[in-house]
Design a protein around this motif. Structure first.
Motif, short mmCIF file in Angstrom:
data_model
loop_
_atom_site.label_atom_id
_atom_site.label_comp_id
_atom_site.label_asym_id
_atom_site.label_seq_id
_atom_site.Cartn_x
_atom_site.Cartn_y
_atom_site.Cartn_z
N TRP A 165 0.84 -1.20 0.00
CA TRP A 165 0.00 0.00 0.00
C TRP A 165 0.87 1.25 0.00
O TRP A 165 2.02 1.22 0.48
CB TRP A 165 -0.92 0.03 1.23
CG TRP A 165 -2.15 0.86 0.98
CD1 TRP A 165 -2.31 2.19 1.25
CD2 TRP A 165 -3.38 0.43 0.39
NE1 TRP A 165 -3.55 2.62 0.85
CE2 TRP A 165 -4.24 1.55 0.33
CE3 TRP A 165 -3.83 -0.79 -0.10
CZ2 TRP A 165 -5.52 1.48 -0.19
CZ3 TRP A 165 -5.12 -0.87 -0.62
CH2 TRP A 165 -5.95 0.27 -0.66
N THR A 178 -3.79 5.61 -1.08
CA THR A 178 -4.68 6.47 -0.30
C THR A 178 -4.07 7.86 -0.22
O THR A 178 -2.87 8.00 0.01
CB THR A 178 -4.86 5.92 1.13
OG1 THR A 178 -5.50 4.65 1.06
CG2 THR A 178 -5.72 6.86 1.98
N GLU A 182 -8.50 5.02 8.47
CA GLU A 182 -9.23 3.91 9.08
C GLU A 182 -9.09 2.68 8.21
O GLU A 182 -8.80 2.77 7.03
CB GLU A 182 -10.71 4.27 9.25
CG GLU A 182 -10.98 5.35 10.29
CD GLU A 182 -12.46 5.54 10.55
OE1 GLU A 182 -12.93 5.11 11.61
OE2 GLU A 182 -13.13 6.12 9.67
N GLU A 183 -9.32 1.50 8.79
CA GLU A 183 -9.16 0.24 8.09
C GLU A 183 -9.98 0.20 6.80
O GLU A 183 -11.08 0.74 6.73
CB GLU A 183 -9.57 -0.92 8.98
CG GLU A 183 -8.65 -1.17 10.17
CD GLU A 183 -8.95 -0.32 11.38
OE1 GLU A 183 -9.80 0.61 11.25
OE2 GLU A 183 -8.35 -0.54 12.44
N ASN A 184 -9.42 -0.47 5.78
CA ASN A 184 -10.13 -0.58 4.50
C ASN A 184 -10.19 -2.01 3.97
O ASN A 184 -10.66 -2.25 2.86
CB ASN A 184 -9.50 0.34 3.44
CG ASN A 184 -8.08 -0.09 3.06
OD1 ASN A 184 -7.59 -1.14 3.45
ND2 ASN A 184 -7.41 0.76 2.30
N ASP A 227 -4.27 -2.19 6.87
CA ASP A 227 -4.96 -2.36 8.15
C ASP A 227 -4.00 -2.61 9.30
O ASP A 227 -4.25 -2.19 10.43
CB ASP A 227 -5.99 -3.49 8.07
CG ASP A 227 -7.22 -3.10 7.26
OD1 ASP A 227 -7.28 -1.94 6.80
OD2 ASP A 227 -8.12 -3.95 7.09
#
Length: 216
Positions: A81, A103, A112-114, A120
Protein backbone atom coordinates in the motif's frame (compact mmCIF):
# COMPACT_ATOMS: atom_id res chain seq x y z
CA UNK A 1 6.94 -6.94 11.39
CA UNK A 2 5.54 -4.40 8.93
CA UNK A 3 8.26 -2.57 7.03
CA UNK A 4 7.46 1.09 6.37
CA UNK A 5 9.35 3.61 4.22
CA UNK A 6 8.77 7.34 4.55
CA UNK A 7 9.89 9.26 1.46
CA UNK A 8 10.37 13.03 1.41
CA UNK A 9 11.84 15.69 -0.85
CA UNK A 10 11.71 18.45 1.74
CA UNK A 11 10.97 19.35 5.35
CA UNK A 12 8.16 16.89 6.07
CA UNK A 13 8.19 13.32 7.29
CA UNK A 14 10.76 13.33 10.09
CA UNK A 15 8.18 13.68 12.84
CA UNK A 16 6.13 10.83 11.38
CA UNK A 17 9.30 8.76 11.18
CA UNK A 18 10.04 9.32 14.86
CA UNK A 19 6.50 8.27 15.80
CA UNK A 20 6.00 5.32 13.46
CA UNK A 21 9.44 3.81 14.10
CA UNK A 22 8.34 3.17 17.69
CA UNK A 23 5.93 0.50 16.40
CA UNK A 24 7.19 -0.69 13.00
CA UNK A 25 10.48 -1.17 11.20
CA UNK A 26 10.73 2.22 9.51
CA UNK A 27 13.20 3.95 7.20
CA UNK A 28 13.35 7.62 6.25
CA UNK A 29 14.41 8.16 2.63
CA UNK A 30 15.27 11.62 1.34
CA UNK A 31 15.03 12.23 -2.41
CA UNK A 32 16.01 15.27 -4.44
CA UNK A 33 13.19 17.18 -6.10
CA UNK A 34 13.51 18.54 -9.66
CA UNK A 35 14.62 22.14 -9.88
CA UNK A 36 11.39 23.38 -11.50
CA UNK A 37 7.77 22.73 -10.64
CA UNK A 38 7.05 21.29 -14.09
CA UNK A 39 9.43 19.00 -15.98
CA UNK A 40 9.09 17.38 -19.41
CA UNK A 41 10.99 14.21 -18.54
CA UNK A 42 11.57 12.99 -15.02
CA UNK A 43 13.79 10.12 -13.99
CA UNK A 44 13.84 8.69 -10.51
CA UNK A 45 17.12 8.30 -8.70
CA UNK A 46 18.91 5.08 -9.74
CA UNK A 47 18.01 2.17 -7.49
CA UNK A 48 15.17 4.00 -5.73
CA UNK A 49 12.37 1.75 -7.01
CA UNK A 50 14.32 -1.41 -6.16
CA UNK A 51 15.05 -0.07 -2.71
CA UNK A 52 11.43 0.84 -2.01
CA UNK A 53 10.10 -2.47 -3.35
CA UNK A 54 11.51 -4.16 -0.25
CA UNK A 55 8.99 -2.35 1.97
CA UNK A 56 5.39 -3.31 2.70
CA UNK A 57 3.99 0.22 2.98
CA UNK A 58 5.21 3.53 1.58
CA UNK A 59 4.29 6.97 2.93
CA UNK A 60 5.21 9.88 0.69
CA UNK A 61 5.65 13.44 1.88
CA UNK A 62 6.99 14.54 -1.50
CA UNK A 63 5.81 18.04 -2.36
CA UNK A 64 6.76 18.01 -6.05
CA UNK A 65 3.67 16.66 -7.89
CA UNK A 66 5.51 15.20 -10.89
CA UNK A 67 7.94 13.37 -8.62
CA UNK A 68 5.08 12.05 -6.51
CA UNK A 69 3.19 10.78 -9.56
CA UNK A 70 6.23 9.16 -11.14
CA UNK A 71 7.19 7.40 -7.92
CA UNK A 72 3.68 6.16 -7.13
CA UNK A 73 3.10 4.87 -10.66
CA UNK A 74 6.38 2.96 -10.71
CA UNK A 75 6.20 1.46 -7.24
CA UNK A 76 2.52 0.77 -6.50
CA UNK A 77 2.47 -2.73 -8.00
CA UNK A 78 5.51 -3.77 -5.97
CA UNK A 79 4.30 -2.84 -2.47
CA UNK A 80 1.24 -3.56 -0.35
CA UNK A 81 0.00 0.00 0.00
CA UNK A 82 0.98 3.64 -0.53
CA UNK A 83 -0.20 6.59 1.57
CA UNK A 84 0.28 9.96 -0.12
CA UNK A 85 0.63 12.44 2.72
CA UNK A 86 1.20 15.47 0.47
CA UNK A 87 -0.92 16.12 -2.61
CA UNK A 88 -2.31 19.07 -4.53
CA UNK A 89 -5.81 19.17 -5.97
CA UNK A 90 -8.71 16.74 -6.18
CA UNK A 91 -7.87 15.81 -9.77
CA UNK A 92 -4.35 14.83 -8.78
CA UNK A 93 -5.71 12.86 -5.83
CA UNK A 94 -8.13 10.95 -8.07
CA UNK A 95 -5.37 10.17 -10.54
CA UNK A 96 -3.29 8.60 -7.78
CA UNK A 97 -6.00 6.74 -5.89
CA UNK A 98 -7.45 5.11 -9.01
CA UNK A 99 -4.32 2.96 -9.10
CA UNK A 100 -6.03 0.87 -6.43
CA UNK A 101 -3.63 0.51 -3.51
CA UNK A 102 -3.09 4.23 -2.94
CA UNK A 103 -4.68 6.47 -0.30
CA UNK A 104 -4.44 10.28 -0.28
CA UNK A 105 -6.14 11.34 2.98
CA UNK A 106 -7.31 14.83 3.81
CA UNK A 107 -5.51 14.46 7.13
CA UNK A 108 -3.12 11.71 8.17
CA UNK A 109 -5.01 11.45 11.47
CA UNK A 110 -8.15 10.31 9.62
CA UNK A 111 -6.96 6.90 8.43
CA UNK A 112 -9.23 3.91 9.08
CA UNK A 113 -9.16 0.24 8.09
CA UNK A 114 -10.13 -0.58 4.50
CA UNK A 115 -9.76 -4.37 4.33
CA UNK A 116 -6.24 -4.48 2.87
CA UNK A 117 -4.06 -6.48 5.32
CA UNK A 118 -0.96 -4.28 4.93
CA UNK A 119 -2.87 -1.02 5.27
CA UNK A 120 -4.96 -2.36 8.15
CA UNK A 121 -1.91 -3.51 10.08
CA UNK A 122 -0.51 0.01 9.86
CA UNK A 123 -3.84 1.63 10.72
CA UNK A 124 -4.23 -0.63 13.75
CA UNK A 125 -1.59 1.62 15.37
CA UNK A 126 -1.70 4.88 13.41
CA UNK A 127 -4.54 6.95 11.99
CA UNK A 128 -7.83 8.12 13.52
CA UNK A 129 -7.06 8.73 17.22
CA UNK A 130 -8.20 6.17 19.78
CA UNK A 131 -7.47 6.33 23.51
CA UNK A 132 -8.38 4.46 26.70
CA UNK A 133 -8.85 6.54 29.85
CA UNK A 134 -8.37 5.33 33.43
CA UNK A 135 -9.98 7.55 36.05
CA UNK A 136 -10.17 7.75 39.82
CA UNK A 137 -13.29 9.71 40.63
CA UNK A 138 -13.28 12.74 38.36
CA UNK A 139 -9.54 12.72 37.82
CA UNK A 140 -7.65 11.20 34.89
CA UNK A 141 -4.86 8.97 36.24
CA UNK A 142 -3.73 7.37 33.00
CA UNK A 143 -4.40 7.47 29.25
CA UNK A 144 -3.39 4.64 26.95
CA UNK A 145 -3.00 5.58 23.29
CA UNK A 146 -4.52 2.72 21.33
CA UNK A 147 -4.11 4.44 17.96
CA UNK A 148 -1.99 7.54 17.46
CA UNK A 149 -1.96 10.14 14.73
CA UNK A 150 1.19 9.49 12.63
CA UNK A 151 2.64 12.85 13.66
CA UNK A 152 2.48 11.94 17.36
CA UNK A 153 -0.14 14.51 18.33
CA UNK A 154 -2.36 11.97 20.10
CA UNK A 155 0.45 10.88 22.42
CA UNK A 156 1.23 14.55 23.13
CA UNK A 157 -2.37 15.34 24.04
CA UNK A 158 -2.74 12.19 26.14
CA UNK A 159 0.32 13.13 28.19
CA UNK A 160 -0.98 16.66 28.69
CA UNK A 161 -4.40 15.43 29.89
CA UNK A 162 -3.07 13.09 32.58
CA UNK A 163 -3.90 14.31 36.06
CA UNK A 164 -6.63 16.61 34.78
CA UNK A 165 -10.32 16.64 35.65
CA UNK A 166 -12.69 14.83 33.28
CA UNK A 167 -14.86 17.96 33.13
CA UNK A 168 -14.84 19.21 29.53
CA UNK A 169 -11.93 16.85 28.86
CA UNK A 170 -12.78 16.17 25.17
CA UNK A 171 -13.00 19.88 24.40
CA UNK A 172 -9.71 20.58 26.16
CA UNK A 173 -8.07 17.68 24.35
CA UNK A 174 -9.18 19.10 20.99
CA UNK A 175 -7.93 22.56 21.88
CA UNK A 176 -4.58 21.13 22.97
CA UNK A 177 -3.92 20.12 19.36
CA UNK A 178 -3.33 23.83 18.68
CA UNK A 179 -0.19 23.51 20.80
CA UNK A 180 1.12 20.69 18.62
CA UNK A 181 1.42 22.37 15.22
CA UNK A 182 -0.40 20.42 12.52
CA UNK A 183 1.54 20.44 9.25
CA UNK A 184 -1.25 19.04 7.08
CA UNK A 185 -2.37 22.46 5.75
CA UNK A 186 1.15 23.22 4.57
CA UNK A 187 1.06 20.15 2.34
CA UNK A 188 -2.02 21.25 0.44
CA UNK A 189 -2.55 23.97 -2.15
CA UNK A 190 -5.51 26.37 -1.98
CA UNK A 191 -6.88 24.96 1.28
CA UNK A 192 -8.10 26.53 4.50
CA UNK A 193 -5.47 26.08 7.22
CA UNK A 194 -8.01 26.50 9.99
CA UNK A 195 -10.28 23.90 8.42
CA UNK A 196 -7.52 21.28 8.57
CA UNK A 197 -6.61 22.19 12.13
CA UNK A 198 -10.24 22.07 13.13
CA UNK A 199 -10.56 18.62 11.60
CA UNK A 200 -7.62 17.33 13.64
CA UNK A 201 -9.01 18.94 16.78
CA UNK A 202 -12.44 17.39 16.25
CA UNK A 203 -10.99 13.93 15.64
CA UNK A 204 -9.17 14.09 18.97
CA UNK A 205 -12.20 15.52 20.72
CA UNK A 206 -14.29 12.60 19.43
CA UNK A 207 -11.66 10.09 20.56
CA UNK A 208 -11.73 11.43 24.12
CA UNK A 209 -15.52 11.54 24.16
CA UNK A 210 -15.70 7.86 23.20
CA UNK A 211 -13.05 6.94 25.74
CA UNK A 212 -14.88 8.70 28.58
CA UNK A 213 -17.97 6.64 27.87
CA UNK A 214 -15.87 3.53 28.44
CA UNK A 215 -13.62 4.91 31.19
CA UNK A 216 -12.36 2.68 33.97
Amino acid sequence: MLKVAIVSDGPYGERAYETISQEFETSFIQVEAPAGMFVDELELEPGLVDRLSKFDLIITYILHPDLTQELVEQIHQQVGWIIVGAWRGEGFKKQLTQLGNVTAPENMCDLEENGNPVFDEFVSRFGRPEVKINCQGNKVVDIEVKRCSPCGATAFVAQEMKGKSIENLPIRAGLKIQHYPCRAPKMRLFTDDECKKEMAANLHKDAFEKALKKKE
